[in-house]
Every structure is written in structure tokens, then in C-alpha cells.
Write an enzyme that holds these catalytic residues in place. Structure first.
Site, PDB file in Angstrom:
ATOM      1  N   HIS A   3      -3.153 -11.292  11.858  1.00  9.26           N
ATOM      2  CA  HIS A   3      -2.876  -9.728  11.405  1.00  9.26           C
ATOM      3  C   HIS A   3      -2.635  -9.109  12.655  1.00  9.26           C
ATOM      4  O   HIS A   3      -3.531  -8.926  13.459  1.00  9.26           O
ATOM      5  CB  HIS A   3      -3.938  -9.244  10.466  1.00  9.26           C
ATOM      6  CG  HIS A   3      -3.284  -7.576  10.173  1.00  9.26           C
ATOM      7  ND1 HIS A   3      -2.239  -7.253   9.799  1.00  9.26           N
ATOM      8  CD2 HIS A   3      -4.084  -6.590  10.239  1.00  9.26           C
ATOM      9  CE1 HIS A   3      -2.142  -6.241   9.594  1.00  9.26           C
ATOM     10  NE2 HIS A   3      -3.225  -5.517   9.858  1.00  9.26           N
ATOM     11  N   CYS A  18      -3.762  -4.441   4.061  1.00  6.84           N
ATOM     12  CA  CYS A  18      -3.027  -5.399   4.580  1.00  6.84           C
ATOM     13  C   CYS A  18      -3.337  -6.820   4.496  1.00  6.84           C
ATOM     14  O   CYS A  18      -2.911  -7.864   4.873  1.00  6.84           O
ATOM     15  CB  CYS A  18      -3.112  -5.455   6.412  1.00  6.84           C
ATOM     16  SG  CYS A  18      -2.372  -3.671   6.778  1.00  6.84           S
ATOM     17  N   GLU A  65       0.938  -1.034  -0.019  1.00  8.79           N
ATOM     18  CA  GLU A  65       0.269   0.090  -0.029  1.00  8.79           C
ATOM     19  C   GLU A  65       0.798   1.131  -0.082  1.00  8.79           C
ATOM     20  O   GLU A  65       0.563   2.180   0.554  1.00  8.79           O
ATOM     21  CB  GLU A  65      -0.938  -0.010   1.152  1.00  8.79           C
ATOM     22  CG  GLU A  65      -0.277  -0.158   2.650  1.00  8.79           C
ATOM     23  CD  GLU A  65      -1.586  -0.544   3.512  1.00  8.79           C
ATOM     24  OE1 GLU A  65      -2.241   0.037   4.131  1.00  8.79           O
ATOM     25  OE2 GLU A  65      -1.549  -1.996   3.968  1.00  8.79           O
TER      26      GLU A  65
END
Lengths: 91, 415
Positions: free
Chosen positions: B245, B118, B86
Site C-alpha cells: 500500500h 485503504c 471510503e
């Protein structure tokens, strides 16, 4: 005005119920919160709740009320009245 | 070698999390953030880029040690390079094109850049495994490198101390020493929302509350989808280890607690014990880097393998979340050999070897780093200016460095 959720003008009974659940879940997740500070014009951050506390309070309140508020309705900095209003819509 | 492969998945993994780091406590104190909130962050250090680093150098510096450990014949079988990011450097030209050149990968290799916050590396991994299992090019390998720059400064408030920078390289193929993917075992949940985004090359926006609610909902829904596809799957008993995550460890703790409560009404002490056993090993490395964006989940996986004791095969449940949002819960099998394969990357020692910055050094670098992704036709960058800082990193390997931009073409050199 004694600062309690129930005495706020312009709230209906369903919204009062939501506020009462939010108040209970807040004190359950963050017992250090001073209950007298729990007023609709304050945010959970004002009460000393961090981002995780806030997510847990809202999640627990939704479970208790058996509702699911769409994620896009949440945003940072909502006061308790605004939070109660988006939950009230799902009742 | 012949016959049907035993499975597909991650063959090797490596990480580059910068050559410098600042303590999360120093950032907290320096910004005057509420110290009572530090426990929620539960992070030790945040990795910090030097001004000659960008998404290309991070990616190359993560993948090169992995490739150096590979036999030349295996290296020649890399037929797809995916960079997930990103932190784009151009609307058209991919980070992968530069990475391909500076890693010296074969010309017989597809190049691609993916973006979904993500989640992007997981999307690439799942597509790669599916492609390899399709058998169109038996023995082919895929190199996926997640690479990102942090833009978090004082505007990010409590996210600043926990936002890292770096890259994670995954080699995917039919000899999956690190993680053998469970075929068909996945669950997905996606919907449009604006919880965090990067609308400009030097601007991150985030709504912490919406993002947390989206993450929690996605874990719950993607696991429900997983359970609908995998007969008998049970969150509490199917997975010996979990890797999620990790934007910061408090988020992972909250997500685990919520799912355990939702599925089993588990009491708090049982949830805490389960967290220590199955989740905590995954948080050690992330606590030394901050959020590595789409590499974060794979750093968590590496951490679990570096810190959990495995006596035999074990199943790992993985959860990937990318703002915007798309998410996936999937699983794979690891074992003692997986721990040995990850240990070759010496992630812990290399994280400890980074130069420690004080708050003033850190803020000076932040100001310079904001130029990193801003488009410029010409730019000069002199890595030698940072030689003293870099010299404080112990035993540093040779690194690829950005030396400038000429007519929009990024220039690099090994230093």
C-alpha cells in the site's frame, strides 16, 4: 540550564535514559540535526525531522530499549518530553 | 472446458486516475511547504478530479475498458460486483448499485459496497477468492472496484501533494492471468486505533505519526502471521517482487527498511539494493497519481508488472493497510503473461495523457470538488463547463460524467 536532556527538572533517571536513547537515534537517523537543539520542549519536527524520520527514530529507540509502545499512545506534535514519557512507561 | 481450475485470482486489472493532474512540486511550492521535505514525498504528480466526477464515475471509467476487452460470455459470468470505498455517497444505497447500471452488468449479480479505509479492496479480494474456491458457482467471476475521491487540501499539509483520486478495477476468477493467489498464504493484523478517518463528507482527519507507526507495526505483525501459516516463508528470498500500500513512496521505503533490519539486521546498502530490485518497480505508477486509497496496492502491483522484467514465474508479496486499522500480507504468482495482461490497460500512457493543471487551476477545482460527497437532494452539474480542461487530456476515451442529482437520485451521462 545548558539545554541538554539531563538537566531538566522533573525527569527521573529512567526518563533521562529514554531521552538519551532518543537523542542518539535522532542523530543517527538525521545527522544534520544540531545536537544543541535537542531539548525536551521541542518536537522532532522542530528539529527538521519529517514523518518518516520520526517513525524511524521512535522505532529504533524502541528496539534499543526493548519496548513496544501501543500505537494509540503516539500522536502528532508530541514534544520530546511527552515522547520520552510514553516510552518510559514501558520500561 | 472442464476440470478443476489451476487457481483463482486476478484475471484482469484496469485503472482510472482522473483526466487531470497537478505536479507535486507545484503543490509544495504553492502551499509554501518546506522544500527540504520534498524528497521524502518522492512523488511526481497528483491526480485531480473534475467536478463532474464522483466515486461512481471513477469506478465505471476504470472498469469499462476492462469489460470492453472481455468476451460477452465472460462478462455475463460476473456474479458479484463489489465497490470498496471510503467516499460513500449514501448511508444505504451503494456505489455498486449505480456502477452496476452504468456498466450494464447482468441482473444476476450480487451488489455490495465495502469499507475499511485503504484495506477494503483487499478484504473484498480475499473473500472473493475464497468464495470462488468454494466452488458454489463454477466459472463465476467477481468484479471488485476500489474507488475514492480526495478531500486533501491545504489542511492536509504534507499529505496534500500525495493524495490522489481514482479507481482500480479487478476482475477475479479461475483464469488468473494477472495474479494467481497462493491458497492459504496470508497473514492478518488488526486493532482499533484512530490514525486517519473521514468523519464527514468533506472532512479528512489524520495523525501522521500514529498512522505511520500503525502501518509499520502492521507490516511486521501481518508478515509474522503469514510466516506462521506458510512453512519456510522468508521475506528476503520468498518474494521476487513486493507491492505495498503506497500512501507515498517514502512510507514504503521506510516499511521495507524496517522489516529488513528487524528480520535480518541487513546493512543499509544491502537494504537499498534490495529495495531497488524488488520494490522500486511498484512505485512508478503511484508516483504519477498519489494515494488511490484501497486501489493503491493494486496500482502498485500493476506498476511492478509494467516495470519489472519477468522471464518466468515470479512470486509477489503484497501488503495492504487500512487505517483504523486492518492489514494483511499475502502472496501470489505472476509471470510474463501477467505483464502482457496488465500492458493491455496502457496505464502509463493514459497517466501521461492527463491534462496538466497549474496551481491556480488546481485550487479552483479543489474548492468545487468539496461538494462531491456532500448530500444534496438537488444539484446541477454541467460537464460542458470543463470541456476546455478536458480537451487538454490527449486521446481521452468516452467518460461517464455526473450531470446532477434529482430527488437524491444521481444522474449520469456519457460524454
Amino acid at each position: 540550564m545548558n539545554g541538554s536532556a539531563e538537566s531538566v527538572p522533573g525527569t527521573d533517571s529512567a526518563e533521562e535514559r529514554v531521552l538519551a536513547v532518543l537523542r542518539r537515534t535522532t542523530l543517527e537517523i538525521v545527522p544534520e540535526v544540531d545536537p544543541a537543539l535537542f531539548t525536551p520542549d521541542r518536537t522532532l519536527s522542530d528539529l527538521g525531522c519529517n514523518s518518516i524520520d520520526r517513525a524511524e527514530i521512535v522505532t529504533l529507540a524502541m528496539e534499543e530499549l526493548d519496548i513496544a509502545v501501543p500505537v494509540h499512545e503516539f500522536h502528532q506534535g508530541m514534544d520530546l518530553a511527552a515522547l520520552a514519557a510514553i516510552m518510559r512507561k514501558q520500561l | 472446458m472442464s476440470g478443476t481450475p489451476a487457481g483463482y485470482g486476478i484475471e484482469a486489472l484496469d485503472v482510472y486516475a482522473g483526466s487531470a493532474a497537478v505536479s507535486a512540486r507545484a503543490v509544495f511550492d504553492g502551499r509554501g511547504l518546506d522544500p527540504r521535505r520534498f524528497d521524502n514525498v518522492a512523488s511526481d504528480r497528483r491526480s485531480v478530479a473534475l467536478p463532474f466526477e464522483d466515486p461512481v464515475t471513477h469506478a465505471v471509467n476504470a472498469a469499462r475498458p476492462l469489460l470492453d476487452r472481455l468476451a460477452p460470455a465472460d462478462r455475463d459470468r460476473i456474479e458479484l460486483l463489489v465497490t470498496s470505498s471510503e467516499s460513500g455517497i449514501d448511508y444505504s444505497k451503494s456505489i455498486a448499485s449505480y456502477v452496476h447500471r452504468h456498466l450494464g452488468l447482468p441482473p444476476t449479480c450480487r451488489l455490495l459496497e465495502t469499507k475499511q479505509a485503504c484495506y477494503a479492496a483487499t478484504a473484498a479480494l480475499q473473500l472473493a477468492v475464497g468464495y470462488l474456491a468454494g466452488g458454489l458457482s463454477p466459472g463465476a467471476k467477481v468484479l471488485i472496484v476500489s474507488t475514492d475521491m480526495s478531500l486533501a487540501d491545504e489542511r492536509a499539509r504534507y499529505a496534500e501533494p500525495v493524495t490522489g483520486t481514482g479507481a482500480v478495477a479487478l476482475l477475479v476468477g479461475d483464469r488468473p492471468r494477472v495474479l494467481t493467489a497462493d491458497p492459504g498464504a496470508f497473514g492478518v493484523h488488526s486493532f482499533e486505533t484512530l490514525d486517519s478517518a473521514r468523519p464527514g463528507p468533506d472532512l479528512d482527519i489524520a495523525d501522521a505519526d500514529r498512522s505511520l507507526m500503525a502501518y509499520l507495526e502492521c507490516l511486521s505483525r501481518s508478515f509474522a502471521d503469514y510466516r506462521s501459516r506458510v512453512e519456510g516463508a522468508d521475506f528476503a528470498t520468498t518474494f521476487d517482487l513486493l507491492a505495498l500500500h503506497t500512501p507515498f513512496s517514502g512510507m514504503v521505503r521506510a516499511a521495507h527498511r524496517r522489516l529488513m533490519r528487524e528480520l535480518y539486521r541487513s546493512p543499509a546498502d544491502a537494504v537499498a539494493a534490495d529495495f531497488e530490485r524488488r520494490v522500486a518497480p511498484s512505485l512508478v505508477h503511484p508516483g504519477q497519481t498519489g494515494n488511490l486509497f484501497s486501489g493503491s496496492l493494486y496500482l502498485a502491483l500493476a506498476s511492478a508488472l509494467d516495470h519489472a522484467r519477468l522471464d518466468g514465474p515470479a512470486r509477489v508479496g503484497l501488503f495492504s493497510y487500512g487505517s483504523g486499522c486492518s492489514s494483511e500480507f499475502f502472496s501470489g504468482v505472476v509471470g510474463p503473461e501477467a505483464a502482457a495482461a496488465v500492458a493491455e490497460a496502457r496505464i502509463g500512457p493514459r497517466l501521461r495523457a492527463r491534462a496538466d493543471l497549474d496551481f491556480a487551476e488546481y485550487t479552483a477545482l479543489l474548492a468545487e470538488n468539496t461538494a462531491c460527497l456532500r448530500p444534496a437532494a438537488h444539484r446541477d452539474v454541467d460537464p460542458a463547463r470543463y470541456a476546455a480542461l478536458l480537451g487538454r487530456a490527449a486521446d481521452r476515451p468516452e467518460l461517464l460524467a455526473l450531470t446532477g442529482v434529482r430527488d437524491h437520485h444521481r444522474q449520469y451521462a456519457w460524454i
